[in-house]
Design an enzyme around this catalytic site. Sequence first.
Site, PDB file in Angstrom:
ATOM      1  N   LYS A   1       0.848  -1.197   0.000  1.00 32.06           N
ATOM      2  CA  LYS A   1       0.000   0.000   0.000  1.00 32.06           C
ATOM      3  C   LYS A   1       0.883   1.246   0.000  1.00 32.06           C
ATOM      4  O   LYS A   1       1.548   1.536   0.991  1.00 32.06           O
ATOM      5  CB  LYS A   1      -0.926   0.048   1.218  1.00 32.06           C
TER       6      LYS A   1
ATOM      7  N   CYS B   1      12.833  10.893   8.481  1.00 33.65           N
ATOM      8  CA  CYS B   1      12.953  10.419   9.864  1.00 33.65           C
ATOM      9  C   CYS B   1      14.388  10.484  10.364  1.00 33.65           C
ATOM     10  O   CYS B   1      14.618  10.489  11.574  1.00 33.65           O
ATOM     11  CB  CYS B   1      12.443   8.981   9.970  1.00 33.65           C
TER      12      CYS B   1
ATOM     13  N   SER C   1       4.614   7.207  11.178  1.00 35.08           N
ATOM     14  CA  SER C   1       4.659   7.862  12.480  1.00 35.08           C
ATOM     15  C   SER C   1       4.643   6.838  13.606  1.00 35.08           C
ATOM     16  O   SER C   1       4.105   5.729  13.468  1.00 35.08           O
ATOM     17  CB  SER C   1       3.468   8.805  12.644  1.00 35.08           C
ATOM     18  N   THR C   2       5.214   7.221  14.733  1.00 31.92           N
ATOM     19  CA  THR C   2       5.209   6.344  15.905  1.00 31.92           C
ATOM     20  C   THR C   2       3.789   6.084  16.380  1.00 31.92           C
ATOM     21  O   THR C   2       3.452   4.965  16.791  1.00 31.92           O
ATOM     22  CB  THR C   2       6.056   6.978  17.022  1.00 31.92           C
TER      23      THR C   2
ATOM     24  N   GLU D   1       9.506   1.033  11.178  1.00 33.28           N
ATOM     25  CA  GLU D   1      10.493   2.122  11.132  1.00 33.28           C
ATOM     26  C   GLU D   1       9.696   3.395  11.317  1.00 33.28           C
ATOM     27  O   GLU D   1       8.917   3.787  10.454  1.00 33.28           O
ATOM     28  CB  GLU D   1      11.254   2.103   9.806  1.00 33.28           C
TER      29      GLU D   1
ATOM     30  N   GLU E   1       9.237  15.885  16.601  1.00 39.53           N
ATOM     31  CA  GLU E   1       9.628  15.615  15.215  1.00 39.53           C
ATOM     32  C   GLU E   1       8.751  16.504  14.330  1.00 39.53           C
ATOM     33  O   GLU E   1       7.621  16.159  13.996  1.00 39.53           O
ATOM     34  CB  GLU E   1       9.435  14.148  14.862  1.00 39.53           C
TER      35      GLU E   1
ATOM     36  N   VAL F   1       0.954   5.869  14.653  1.00 40.54           N
ATOM     37  CA  VAL F   1       0.303   4.849  13.831  1.00 40.54           C
ATOM     38  C   VAL F   1       1.011   3.503  14.000  1.00 40.54           C
ATOM     39  O   VAL F   1       0.369   2.452  14.025  1.00 40.54           O
ATOM     40  CB  VAL F   1       0.269   5.278  12.352  1.00 40.54           C
ATOM     41  N   GLY F   2       2.334   3.540  14.148  1.00 40.80           N
ATOM     42  CA  GLY F   2       3.083   2.309  14.352  1.00 40.80           C
ATOM     43  C   GLY F   2       2.629   1.552  15.585  1.00 40.80           C
ATOM     44  O   GLY F   2       2.537   0.314  15.583  1.00 40.80           O
TER      45      GLY F   2
END
Length: 454
Positions: free
Chosen positions: A154, A263, A208-209, A229, A356, A211-212
């Site tokens: 995706k 990043c 992004s963290t 990542e 960030e 969503v991760g």
Amino acid sequence: MTTFDVINPATEQVVRSVALTTLEETDAAIARAQAAYPAWKAVSPGDRARLLRRFADAVDADLENLAQLEVTNSGHTIGNARWEAGNVRDVLNYYSAAPERLNGKQIPVAGGVNITFQEPLGVVGVIVPWNFPMPIAGWGFAPALAAGNTVVLKPAEVTPLTAIRLAELAREAGIPEDVFQVLPGKGSVVGQRFVDHPAVRKVVFTGSTEVGKQIMAGCAAQVKRVTLELGGKNANIIFADSDLEKAAATAPYGVFDNAGQDCCARSLILVQASVYDRFMELLEPAVRGVVVGDPGSEKTEMGPLISAAHKEKVSSYIGSDSPVAFRGSAPEGPGYWFPPTVVTPGNLQDPLAADEIFGPVVAVVPFGDETDAVTMANHTEYGLSGSIWTRDVGRALRVARGVESGNLSVNSHSSVRYWTPFGGFKQSGLGRELGPDAVDAFTETKNVFLSTED
């Protein structure tokens, strides 16, 4: 909404409308990938290697077209876009050696022979961000395909064009259509289905963290493997004994490359207090010299931000009372432009130093000694990348061991080489991509004991 208008961020013009993959179409694609898996797994190592090399050759032949697509879709400078397309080619070539080298082990045991096999997982879902659409896609699909998995990918909703083209090139190279499928669509639909669908055995996510964490939690329900990542707030540490002129001249390119949408961007510069003023004197002309403009021009060093919404987010960090030291220039008129900006927050709790921002904004903060530098670099929840500038090899190694980060560079701003591991500490991610061991992350170790007793 069944289609999405892809916007050129340098002109704000519509490039193309792309159909969004529905939930039903996602399920059908996953089913096709699952059905194609046994045959792809059974392809001999040499033949799978040849197909990946053909894919690499197809990318190489289409390199300029891919690069121009990325300039138009993502606003990347043409120089960067050519490197990115070349990186896909190189990663495919690198992992084309893997099928013939997926070695197991013979482990001494009593009463028989014990051997291990590296078995592919099945269907792998790869979710790609908008900041580096081509290379990050390749980091996922190349080792996954090499290991014998089928892949559903995706791309980010706003940057699907090069991924769509890569799927066409894969088919031209002879890789079966159902083995590598690209599904443009919403993360809440396509990406979430990769997480939820039991036939998808692994999810690879870059983004992004926040969503991760959601993806990791969703995968936990099925004990589904993940590689993540995520974000970074990376320190560029400048010691007094460094080549100060070189450190200042290169610092803008360590953070403003891709308009800071990286990043690995060194968006926090820590400078030893005794040379802080001199460093700032040297940094100003370097920042003002960054060429911001038409990403299709060979001379351009920085293009626009990706979207109006992202420009608004980055702009929210810079108010009338922000401690702006100096800024570079950016075009006016259409396009999501933002000038390179240097700020001097008073402490590391300031959002300018802690968040960030993901734009061309860099915070510069002084430090005292080596211990201070390490402590300040580690103040963040992230740990992805960073730089250390010093002429003292012992200090370089001490600081590199002390900084909690997955990818560090001494006297340079290098973060990624496809033949070395890449990934983060802390909330910057989980697992490693690239390098010789990445294929292992797309396999399971199967242990087999053969009794030799009579």
